[in-house]
Design an enzyme around this catalytic site. Sequence first.
Site, PDB file in Angstrom:
ATOM      1  N   ARG A 159      13.751 -10.231   4.473  1.00  0.00           N
ATOM      2  CA  ARG A 159      14.653  -8.872   4.219  1.00  0.00           C
ATOM      3  C   ARG A 159      15.876  -8.896   4.881  1.00  0.00           C
ATOM      4  O   ARG A 159      16.689  -8.321   4.642  1.00  0.00           O
ATOM      5  CB  ARG A 159      13.546  -7.703   5.011  1.00  0.00           C
ATOM      6  CG  ARG A 159      12.430  -7.392   4.196  1.00  0.00           C
ATOM      7  CD  ARG A 159      11.531  -6.295   4.784  1.00  0.00           C
ATOM      8  NE  ARG A 159      10.535  -5.938   3.684  1.00  0.00           N
ATOM      9  CZ  ARG A 159       9.716  -4.977   3.881  1.00  0.00           C
ATOM     10  NH1 ARG A 159       9.558  -4.480   5.007  1.00  0.00           N
ATOM     11  NH2 ARG A 159       8.638  -4.794   3.050  1.00  0.00           N
TER      12      ARG A 159
ATOM     13  N   LYS B 192      -7.160  -1.724  -8.304  1.00  0.00           N
ATOM     14  CA  LYS B 192      -7.716  -0.583  -8.801  1.00  0.00           C
ATOM     15  C   LYS B 192      -6.728   0.118 -10.006  1.00  0.00           C
ATOM     16  O   LYS B 192      -5.561   0.089  -9.813  1.00  0.00           O
ATOM     17  CB  LYS B 192      -7.843   0.831  -7.621  1.00  0.00           C
ATOM     18  CG  LYS B 192      -8.760   0.385  -6.643  1.00  0.00           C
ATOM     19  CD  LYS B 192      -8.548   1.521  -5.484  1.00  0.00           C
ATOM     20  CE  LYS B 192      -9.831   1.092  -4.555  1.00  0.00           C
ATOM     21  NZ  LYS B 192      -9.352   2.195  -3.198  1.00  0.00           N
TER      22      LYS B 192
ATOM     23  N   GLY C  41       3.382  -5.899  -3.700  1.00  0.00           N
ATOM     24  CA  GLY C  41       3.195  -6.676  -2.481  1.00  0.00           C
ATOM     25  C   GLY C  41       2.313  -7.691  -2.543  1.00  0.00           C
ATOM     26  O   GLY C  41       2.632  -9.067  -2.201  1.00  0.00           O
TER      27      GLY C  41
ATOM     28  N   GLY D 236       6.177  -0.534  -3.139  1.00  0.00           N
ATOM     29  CA  GLY D 236       6.007   0.918  -3.395  1.00  0.00           C
ATOM     30  C   GLY D 236       7.074   1.337  -4.164  1.00  0.00           C
ATOM     31  O   GLY D 236       6.712   2.232  -5.213  1.00  0.00           O
TER      32      GLY D 236
HETATM   33  P1  ADP Z   1      -0.186  -5.477  -5.734  1.00  0.00           P
HETATM   34  O1  ADP Z   1       0.012  -5.338  -4.122  1.00  0.00           O
HETATM   35  O2  ADP Z   1       0.548  -6.607  -6.239  1.00  0.00           O
HETATM   36  O3  ADP Z   1       0.367  -4.251  -6.436  1.00  0.00           O
HETATM   37  P2  ADP Z   1      -2.726  -4.592  -5.331  1.00  0.00           P
HETATM   38  O4  ADP Z   1      -2.421  -4.196  -4.286  1.00  0.00           O
HETATM   39  O5  ADP Z   1      -2.896  -3.529  -6.700  1.00  0.00           O
HETATM   40  O6  ADP Z   1      -1.589  -5.598  -5.966  1.00  0.00           O
HETATM   41  O7  ADP Z   1      -4.189  -5.562  -5.490  1.00  0.00           O
HETATM   42  C1  ADP Z   1      -4.136  -6.503  -4.788  1.00  0.00           C
HETATM   43  C2  ADP Z   1      -5.600  -6.825  -4.287  1.00  0.00           C
HETATM   44  O8  ADP Z   1      -6.578  -6.792  -5.652  1.00  0.00           O
HETATM   45  C3  ADP Z   1      -5.851  -8.386  -3.807  1.00  0.00           C
HETATM   46  O9  ADP Z   1      -6.014  -7.959  -2.425  1.00  0.00           O
HETATM   47  C4  ADP Z   1      -6.902  -8.865  -4.628  1.00  0.00           C
HETATM   48  O10 ADP Z   1      -7.886  -9.453  -3.763  1.00  0.00           O
HETATM   49  C5  ADP Z   1      -7.440  -7.817  -5.239  1.00  0.00           C
HETATM   50  N1  ADP Z   1      -8.373  -7.927  -6.246  1.00  0.00           N
HETATM   51  C6  ADP Z   1      -7.824  -8.694  -7.289  1.00  0.00           C
HETATM   52  N2  ADP Z   1      -8.900  -8.905  -8.191  1.00  0.00           N
HETATM   53  C7  ADP Z   1     -10.079  -8.262  -7.680  1.00  0.00           C
HETATM   54  C8  ADP Z   1     -11.476  -8.378  -8.046  1.00  0.00           C
HETATM   55  N3  ADP Z   1     -11.934  -8.902  -9.072  1.00  0.00           N
HETATM   56  N4  ADP Z   1     -12.312  -7.619  -7.298  1.00  0.00           N
HETATM   57  C9  ADP Z   1     -11.851  -7.032  -6.166  1.00  0.00           C
HETATM   58  N5  ADP Z   1     -10.688  -6.961  -5.672  1.00  0.00           N
HETATM   59  C10 ADP Z   1      -9.703  -7.860  -6.426  1.00  0.00           C
HETATM   60 MG    MG Z   2      -1.038  -4.125  -2.701  1.00  0.00          MG
END
Ligand code: ADP
Ligand code: MG
Length: 403
Positions: free
Chosen positions: A44, A204, A360, A383
């Site tokens: 950063r 999610k 992230g 975010g």
């Molecule tokens: P980002 O930070 O890129 O926006 P998220 O925070 O929404 O992504 O999600 C990342 C998390 O989702 C990771 O920790 C990953 O392990 C989890 N994940 C991905 N696929 C699955 C799955 N099939 N079941 C449970 N968790 C999952």
């Molecule tokens: Mg995340």
Amino acid sequence: MPATALSKRSIEDLSQDELSGKRVLVRADFNVPLKDGRITDDTRIRATLPTLRYLLDRNAKVILTSHLGRPKGKTPELTLAPVAERLTELLGREVTLAPDVVGESVKSLVLGMKPGELVLLENVRWYPEEEKNAPEFAQQLADLAEIYVNDAFGTAHRAHASTAGVAQYLPSVAGFLMHKEIAVMGKALEAPERPFVAIIGGSKVSSKIGVLQHLINKVDRLIIGGGMIFTFLEAQGLEVGKSLVETDKLDLARELMRAAKEKGVEFILPTDILVATGINALAAEATVSVNAMPADLMGVDVGPQTIERLKQALGDARTVIWNGPMGVFENPAFAEGTRAVAQVLAERTSQGAITIVGGGDSVAAVEGMGLADKFTHVSTGGGASLEFLEGLELPGVAALNAK
Ligand code: ADP
Ligand code: MG
């Protein structure tokens, strides 16, 4: 998508005279990870160097402000001293740490600055007024400078005194980092080269509702990955075993699939899945069709057939936005889907496509694979990029002057 995103002034729109000898307040995101008072990742800090060098080359007096962690009042442990030290090394110029954020001592320090000097204010969140966006506090910050530059995209979704409030009192422009973020993502959302494909994964549905609802109006294809796959599968009446499912989002999932159909958006769900006993299992138990998921196992990654399908769906894409890993990539046994997508996108980039990664965990995955420099843009704001992709106006961007 706020139509103004591309129309904000940036530091390049300022003339030499507007900068030379002027006190310029730069909001940076120096919220770096620390261990025992040492910086463990200075990404950063490095990300802000182009803006700082540009200002120094034009003889500005650079006053830096950032938050660090979540202090409750003046917490000496959450000092920006390590950042001042690291920045001094990186710039090869002394960065003076101010004793405070605002107040008489700081005021006299900045009034004594010479062109080409740098002062880093202390942790702006030492003052609760920062997060409350208190006008008197914003004004005190503004009083230190003559121009305001916001280069902190990662906090642009917060309407705080140093990210938004201060802009009411000073000419306000975007720094290079901020400008790149809003220009690349803004272009993708406003005038994408097509086919435009979004890949939305992660854990999610609930955390990505806004993004899904916004992008479904923009893209030609929508690929679903990660834990949210199973809410969509269950919504279609399929058995998903012990997989992550948000039962309160089943209607929403059906609505999204219906909307895609109506709009002629190709909605791409996996056809095969790696199933395991849990996210920490040493290996998958099997690869199964989405029509035949065992009741006692959970889905942890997309299967090889799906990966082939994704390669096809991305093969002619001209613009791709990727947010959220395809599987539980932290476990090497379940990282293949995420790795495959990263590799395809790296290849598409080299063939001229615009590829953007935000989020992230997705960014961490791409960095972990050493592919971060193979994308058109890797967003620095988790975010903030999520809210940007939701089409929300970021207060830190909105506050900047229009061109
Ligand atoms: P980002 O930070 O890129 O926006 P998220 O925070 O929404 O992504 O999600 C990342 C998390 O989702 C990771 O920790 C990953 O392990 C989890 N994940 C991905 N696929 C699955 C799955 N099939 N079941 C449970 N968790 C999952
Ligand atoms: Mg995340």
